[in-house]
Design an enzyme around this catalytic site. Structure first.
Site, mmCIF file in Angstrom:
data_model
loop_
_atom_site.group_PDB
_atom_site.id
_atom_site.type_symbol
_atom_site.label_atom_id
_atom_site.label_comp_id
_atom_site.label_asym_id
_atom_site.label_seq_id
_atom_site.Cartn_x
_atom_site.Cartn_y
_atom_site.Cartn_z
ATOM 1 N N HIS A 7 55.499 -1.112 69.054
ATOM 2 C CA HIS A 7 55.282 -0.311 70.289
ATOM 3 C C HIS A 7 56.649 -0.408 71.166
ATOM 4 O O HIS A 7 57.437 -1.131 70.985
ATOM 5 C CB HIS A 7 54.232 -0.958 71.338
ATOM 6 C CG HIS A 7 54.494 -2.511 71.551
ATOM 7 N ND1 HIS A 7 54.120 -3.584 70.890
ATOM 8 C CD2 HIS A 7 55.195 -3.069 72.577
ATOM 9 C CE1 HIS A 7 54.379 -4.786 71.331
ATOM 10 N NE2 HIS A 7 55.222 -4.608 72.501
ATOM 11 N N GLU A 130 61.522 -7.196 70.914
ATOM 12 C CA GLU A 130 60.507 -8.090 70.562
ATOM 13 C C GLU A 130 60.301 -7.612 69.068
ATOM 14 O O GLU A 130 60.306 -6.899 68.663
ATOM 15 C CB GLU A 130 59.226 -7.898 71.209
ATOM 16 C CG GLU A 130 58.025 -8.622 70.991
ATOM 17 C CD GLU A 130 56.761 -8.099 71.663
ATOM 18 O OE1 GLU A 130 56.666 -6.868 72.047
ATOM 19 O OE2 GLU A 130 56.023 -9.105 71.618
HETATM 20 CO CO CO Z 1 55.534 -5.947 73.783
#
Ligand code: CO
Length: 134
Positions: A7, A130
């Site tokens: 994402h 991330e």
């Molecule tokens: Co995230």
């Protein structure tokens, strides 16, 4: 080591307004609002065919995205998330190479219930990264 883009996270000050925009104006499917007190954020996921957009807004006084929104009051891209097969292996490799892992340096459970780490943006060409175990 990294696989798919899981994402892109966009920090917003009004998550209701932002999720309405994605749903009603851009015609995307969106998730319910999730509260993640351990991460200091509320999130809504926008489902795209090949990836997701994670809308995030601060939750609580010590939210890690509060300072970001003070600097970027209109909102902005906050981080990108790549998938890895083995988060412990990835964490060990990157920290042995000198890359800084945010927090206590160990994976913790992220917004999808899977272990994640965040790499310091100053080590990653200005982008907060991330890594999430697939
Ligand atoms: Co995230």
């Amino acid at each position: 080591m990294i696989g798919q883009l899981n994402h892109v996270a966009i920090a917003v000050s009004d998550i209701k307004k932002a999720s309405n925009f994605y749903h009603f104006n851009l015609g995307a499917d969106i998730s319910e609002l999730h509260e993640l007190p351990e991460h200091g954020v509320q999130t809504v996921f926008v489902d795209l065919q090949n990836t997701k957009i994670e809308l995030i807004t601060p939750l609580g006084e010590n939210s890690p995205i509060k300072a970001f929104l003070e600097k970027n009051p209109e909102g902005g891209i906050h981080h990108v998330c790549y998938e890895v097969l083995d988060i412990n292996k990835a964490t060990k490799k990157l920290s042995s190479e000198g890359y800084r892992i945010l927090g206590d340096g160990q994976p913790k459970i992220g917004a999808h219930g899977k272990p994640v780490i965040f790499l310091h943006p100053k080590d990653c060409f200005g982008c907060l990264i991330e890594l999430e175990e697939k």
